[in-house]
Design an enzyme around this catalytic site. Structure first.
Site, short mmCIF file in Angstrom:
data_model
loop_
_atom_site.label_atom_id
_atom_site.label_comp_id
_atom_site.label_asym_id
_atom_site.label_seq_id
_atom_site.Cartn_x
_atom_site.Cartn_y
_atom_site.Cartn_z
N GLU A 154 -19.03 59.12 -53.71
CA GLU A 154 -19.89 58.73 -52.60
C GLU A 154 -20.27 59.92 -51.73
O GLU A 154 -19.44 60.78 -51.45
CB GLU A 154 -19.10 57.71 -51.76
CG GLU A 154 -19.86 57.07 -50.64
CD GLU A 154 -18.95 56.10 -49.87
OE1 GLU A 154 -18.92 54.91 -50.23
OE2 GLU A 154 -18.28 56.54 -48.93
N TYR A 167 -27.39 57.54 -47.50
CA TYR A 167 -26.19 57.17 -48.23
C TYR A 167 -26.50 57.12 -49.72
O TYR A 167 -27.50 56.52 -50.13
CB TYR A 167 -25.67 55.79 -47.77
CG TYR A 167 -24.51 55.30 -48.60
CD1 TYR A 167 -23.20 55.51 -48.20
CD2 TYR A 167 -24.73 54.63 -49.81
CE1 TYR A 167 -22.13 55.09 -48.98
CE2 TYR A 167 -23.68 54.21 -50.60
CZ TYR A 167 -22.37 54.44 -50.17
OH TYR A 167 -21.32 54.03 -50.96
#
Ligand code: GDP
Ligand code: MN
Length: 384
Positions: free
Chosen positions: A189, A101
């Site tokens: 993101e 991530y």
């Protein structure tokens, strides 16, 4: 403004981030030919402004044309978190080793952008933050300097051991920062950032939320706006000179003046009904406007009755009544409705409507009560 994955990936690409070269499709056969062009296997992905598509069945890995057709037709009919899927992204499938991530958002408490990373990628990051917060790393970015490469390398060392991967990941973080900063985003993101079995890193998912307050600096972003059905209706209403907001109830409201429109919703609620919308048709309500407003209300399948509430000031009630009669005459199948008219020439207005068989009154509470009754009768009577 939230972007869909394919739009975010296009922006990522502009900033040099590694993303798969996929194709967007709105029809099943289009998805199939995209898969044939890219070469199977591919991943078919629902394009909606919401995460958790994988869990909802909106991301499918397919190996054959048949599987692709099946996946695309399934996904194009889905609704994910209230968003009907109108498009799929067909991406060439990647051979994934592990998932990470990487994200940048604004830390409101520190009043600075913050870079967040984790080796527990691919899954819901909010869940990681709750259950294993120690698995997320943070780096506050000084907006005067941006994310500098030595800082990015320091963060990358927390995720990777090999020098090549550390450098590749640091490059990705810096490019993500440039994208976040350049687009005036409030979130950028990558989840997952995938380490492929060949050792390279690819952004398999992309999420960007643009800061609406900075949109004026990016006139070209206007074309990224993909309004939902709801938003399209509200924009259409605006063009007709109406201000419309859809709600969940069953009594459609058509009112002149914003204050009266709000009072009407309050009264319906107070009397135990539920308003289907806020709708201010403004002053000088021509028959065309009334027809437009009525059609707008009838497109909402929750609407069981319509309450027209008009205060005749400069607008005369008898004119409004004639406009309504004309408007309804031009409509095939008008809904059960109640009209309340008050103000100039109200008696005349009520008389005109009553003569044509329309339930009319000059009392607001009485009108609202009748409209709620019609809505309930419609619902229990099983009207379509
Ligand atoms: P989200 O659920 O809305 O966040 O959608 P994602 O784009 O993150 O996809 C969910 C999951 O699908 C990812 O975490 C991957 O495990 C998987 N996935 C996505 N693209 C690929 C791909 O190209 N190959 C493989 N094998 N899996 C993929
Ligand atoms: Mn994801």
């Amino acid at each position: 403004m939230k972007l869909e994955e394919f739009q975010a990936k296009a922006l990522f690409r502009q900033y040099g981030l590694p993303v798969p070269e996929g194709l967007v499709a709105t029809r099943v056969e289009e998805a199939v030919s995209a898969a044939e062009r890219l070469g199977l296997p591919v991943v078919v992905k629902a394009q909606v402004k919401a995460g958790g598509r994988g869990k909802a069945g909106g991301v499918k890995l397919v190996r054959t044309v048949e599987e692709c057709r099946e996946a695309a037709s399934g996904i194009l009919g889905m609704t994910i978190k209230g968003y009907p899927v109108e498009r799929v992204l067909v991406d060439p499938a990647q051979s994934i080793g592990s998932e990470f991530y990487v994200g940048i958002t604004t830390d409101r408490r520190k009043r600075r952008p913050v870079l967040m990373t984790s080796a527990s990628g691919g899954v819901d990051i909010e869940e990681v933050a709750r259950s294993t917060p120690e698995r997320i790393f943070f780096h506050t970015i000084d907006p005067r300097y941006g994310l500098r490469s030595f800082e990015a390398r320091g963060m990358a060392f927390r995720l990777f051991d090999s020098k090549e991967q550390v450098l590749a990941c640091a490059r990705i973080m810096v490019d993500l920062w440039r994208c976040f900063d350049g687009c005036d985003a409030s979130l950028a993101e990558i989840n997952p950032l995938a380490l492929l079995t060949d050792g390279s890193l690819v952004a398999l998912d992309a999420k960007i939320v643009l800061d609406d307050n900075a949109l004026y600096r990016h006139p070209d972003f206007e074309e990224l706006r993909l309004p939902t059905d709801e938003e399209r209706k509200e924009q259409e209403a605006k063009r007709m000179g109406l201000s419309y907001v859809r709600l969940d109830g069953s009594v459609g409201c058509m009112v002149n003046g914003a204050g009266l429109a709000m009072a009407t919703m309050d009264l319906i609620k107070h009397l135990g009904g539920t308003p289907a919308n806020f709708l201010d048709i403004g002053g000088s309500s021509s028959p065309e406007k009334v027809v437009g407003a009525m059609k707008l209300l009838m497109r909402d399948s929750n609407v069981r009755s319509v309450f027209v509430n008009v205060f005749g000031g400069i607008t005369r009630c008898d004119d409004v009544a004639r406009g309504l009669v004309e408007a309804l005459g031009s409509m095939g199948d008008p809904p059960p409705m109640v009209v309340r008219l008050t103000g100039t020439n109200e008696r005349e207005g009520v008389r005109i409507l009553s003569e044509t068989g329309i339930s009319a009154t000059s009392d607001m509470t009485e009108g609202a009560r009748r409209a709620i009754g019609l809505a309930e009768a419609g619902a229990s009577g099983g009207a379509s």
